[in-house]
Scaffold this motif. Structure first.
Motif, PDB file in Angstrom:
ATOM      1  N   PHE A  14       0.862  -1.177   0.000  1.00 52.15           N
ATOM      2  CA  PHE A  14       0.000   0.000   0.000  1.00 52.15           C
ATOM      3  C   PHE A  14       0.899   1.228   0.000  1.00 52.15           C
ATOM      4  O   PHE A  14       2.100   1.146   0.282  1.00 52.15           O
ATOM      5  N   ALA A  15       0.334   2.358  -0.329  1.00 48.02           N
ATOM      6  CA  ALA A  15       1.092   3.609  -0.359  1.00 48.02           C
ATOM      7  C   ALA A  15       0.255   4.709   0.272  1.00 48.02           C
ATOM      8  O   ALA A  15      -0.931   4.862  -0.052  1.00 48.02           O
TER       9      ALA A  15
ATOM     10  N   GLY B 228     -11.634   4.935   8.125  1.00 39.66           N
ATOM     11  CA  GLY B 228     -11.695   4.615   6.699  1.00 39.66           C
ATOM     12  C   GLY B 228     -10.322   4.491   6.065  1.00 39.66           C
ATOM     13  O   GLY B 228     -10.221   4.390   4.835  1.00 39.66           O
ATOM     14  N   ASN B 229      -9.253   4.480   6.876  1.00 37.46           N
ATOM     15  CA  ASN B 229      -7.896   4.357   6.346  1.00 37.46           C
ATOM     16  C   ASN B 229      -7.806   3.189   5.375  1.00 37.46           C
ATOM     17  O   ASN B 229      -8.178   2.059   5.708  1.00 37.46           O
ATOM     18  N   GLU B 230      -7.319   3.465   4.161  1.00 39.36           N
ATOM     19  CA  GLU B 230      -7.329   2.454   3.108  1.00 39.36           C
ATOM     20  C   GLU B 230      -6.425   1.274   3.439  1.00 39.36           C
ATOM     21  O   GLU B 230      -6.757   0.122   3.123  1.00 39.36           O
ATOM     22  N   ALA B 231      -5.278   1.526   4.060  1.00 42.24           N
ATOM     23  CA  ALA B 231      -4.411   0.418   4.459  1.00 42.24           C
ATOM     24  C   ALA B 231      -5.075  -0.414   5.545  1.00 42.24           C
ATOM     25  O   ALA B 231      -4.975  -1.644   5.558  1.00 42.24           O
TER      26      ALA B 231
ATOM     27  N   ILE C  81      -8.321  -4.134   9.553  1.00 44.19           N
ATOM     28  CA  ILE C  81      -8.077  -3.640  10.905  1.00 44.19           C
ATOM     29  C   ILE C  81      -9.357  -3.016  11.469  1.00 44.19           C
ATOM     30  O   ILE C  81      -9.847  -2.023  10.954  1.00 44.19           O
ATOM     31  N   SER C  82      -9.888  -3.614  12.518  1.00 42.72           N
ATOM     32  CA  SER C  82     -11.124  -3.115  13.127  1.00 42.72           C
ATOM     33  C   SER C  82     -10.899  -2.589  14.539  1.00 42.72           C
ATOM     34  O   SER C  82     -11.841  -2.114  15.178  1.00 42.72           O
TER      35      SER C  82
END
Length: 369
Positions: A240-241, A326-329, A335-336
Motif C-alpha cells: 500500500f502507499a 476509513g484508512n485504506e491500508a 483492521i477493526s
C-alpha cells in the motif's frame, strides 16, 4: 452467522460471453413510478455509473453496450445504494422486466444465460437462508424456555448446514465453471469470512474455468485470494502507499531489505499511546541492525497526528491518508481495532502479528542476529 449464507442483493453472471462489445436492451413495465423516471446503475473499472430511465404509462426501454456480462440494478431514486432495488444481469441481447417500484426485489426478470445462472445460484442460497432463519427462531425459542437440549441440537444442525453450504457452492461452481456467477459466489461468500484459509480459497478459485479468470468477477475472486494471502503470517504482505507528513508517498515495498513493524495507531487512541514507548525502545535498540517501523495513523486531524508524533518521539516513517477508520491500508488488512501491528521480514513476508511490550523485543531478538 456464517458468511457462507450471505444472500446477494446485487450480483453478476457470465456464460461463455465473447470479450467484445455487445448491444443490449432492457425493457418492460415499472408500476407506481413518480416523476416519470427510474434509475439504472452499474459499476465498471471501480466507477459508479447511473443513468435515468424514462417511464411513460408504466413502460420503459433502455439500451446500451457491454464488453462482458455485468450487473445492473434499478432503483426508484438516483442514489446508487438506495434500497430496495432490483438486480438483473446483462450478457447482451434482450432483458424483460415487470416490476413495481414499491416492491422492486420481487420483480420478474427474464434474460439470457447470465440471468438464468444467477437465478439458480440465488435460489440455492435463499433456500439455505430460509433454513438458517428457521434455526435461529427455534434456537431463540428454546433459549427462552431454558431448553438446553434443543439449543445444542440446533447448534449441531447449524454446523452441519455450514458443511452442506460449502459442498453446494463447490458443486455449483463445478457445474458453472465458465460462469462469472461462480466468480461472484467466491468473492461474495469469502470476502468477510475471518476463518477461511488461503489454501481453501485457492482450491475453490481453482474450480473456475480459465476462460473467466480475466473477466471482472474472475479477477475479483483472484484478488480476494491475493489479499487473503497478503494479510496472513507466512505470506508476503500486501503493498500500500500513503503520504508522510511532508506529502511524500511511501510504499510499504520501499522498506524491503529491513525487518519492518507496520504499526497501526492514532493520536486519539489511549492504548496506542501507552504502547508507543515500547515501540520507541524497540526501534532504538534495533534500528542499526536492519529494523525499522512504519507507522500508519488512523487520524483525521493532521495537527493532532503531528503533535502526537512529536510528543511520543516517533522518529520513524509515519504515513496516513487522514481518513480515520476509513484508512485504506487499514481496510486492506481488515483492521477493526487499534493498536495492531505486523512484523515483516526482509523480503516483506509477515512473520508475526500484534506483538506488544516484551513480546516485540523477544521476537526481534530472535530474528535479528
Amino acid at each position: 452467522m456464517t458468511k457462507f449464507l450471505q444472500i446477494a442483493l446485487v450480483g453478476l453472471s457470465f456464460s461463455g460471453f465473447a470479450q467484445k462489445a455487445a448491444n443490449f436492451t432492457v425493457s418492460g413495465t415499472l408500476k407506481k413510478v413518480t416523476g416519470n423516471y427510474a434509475y439504472i446503475h452499474h459499476k465498471w473499472d471501480n466507477k459508479d455509473i447511473t443513468d435515468s430511465v424514462k417511464v411513460k404509462n408504466g413502460a420503459f426501454s433502455y439500451t446500451g453496450k457491454t464488453n462482458e456480462p455485468n450487473m445492473y440494478w434499478i432503483t426508484r431514486g438516483r442514489n446508487i445504494n438506495e434500497q430496495p432495488n432490483l438486480v438483473f444481469f446483462i450478457d447482451g441481447g434482450k432483458t424483460t422486466i415487470n416490476a413495481s417500484v414499491d416492491s422492486l426485489p420481487y420483480g420478474n426478470v427474464q434474460g439470457g444465460a447470465t440471468q438464468k445462472d444467477y437465478q439458480a445460484y440465488n435460489a440455492m442460497m435463499m433456500g439455505f437462508g430460509m433454513r438458517q432463519q428457521d434455526m435461529v427462531n427455534r434456537y431463540n425459542e428454546a433459549r427462552n424456555k431454558g431448553d438446553a437440549t434443543t439449543m445444542n441440537a440446533v447448534q449441531m444442525e447449524y454446523q452441519n448446514m455450514e458443511k452442506e453450504v460449502k459442498a453446494s457452492l463447490d458443486n455449483f461452481i463445478k457445474a458453472h465453471s465458465k460462469s462469472a456467477v461462480s466468480g461472484y459466489a467466491i468473492y461474495y461468500n469469502y470476502q468477510n469470512n475471518p476463518n477461511v484459509q488461503p489454501e481453501e480459497l485457492e482450491r475453490v478459485v481453482g474450480l473456475l474455468d480459465k476462460s473467466i479468470l480475466d473477466t471482472k468477477y474472475g479477477k475479483l475472486a483472484q484478488e480476494k485470494l491475493k489479499q487473503l494471502r497478503g494479510t496472513m503470517i507466512g505470506y508476503e504482505a500486501m503493498n500500500f502507499a500513503q503520504a508522510d507528513p511532508d506529502g511524500k508517498m511511501v510504499n510499504l515495498t520501499d522498506l524491503k531489505g529491513k525487518y519492518v513493524l507496520v504499526d497501526f495507531w492514532a493520536s486519539w487512541c489511549g492504548p496506542c499511546r501507552a504502547e508507543n514507548p515500547n515501540v520507541v525502545n524497540a526501534f532504538n535498540k534495533y534500528k542499526d541492525k536492519g529494523f525499522t517501523v512504519l507507522g500508519v495513523s488512523f487520524d483525521q486531524n493532521r495537527e493532532k497526528w503531528l503533535q502526537a508524533i512529536q510528543a511520543d518521539k516517533l522518529t520513524w516513517t509515519q504515513v496516513s491518508d487522514l481518513k480515520g477508520w476509513g484508512n485504506e491500508a487499514g481496510k486492506l488488512y481488515g483492521i477493526s481495532s487499534i493498536p495492531q501491528n505486523l512484523l515483516l521480514d526482509k523480503e516483506g513476508k509477515i512473520i508475526a502479528k500484534n506483538l506488544r511490550g516484551p513480546e516485540l523485543d523477544s521476537k526481534l531478538e530472535e530474528v535479528i542476529k
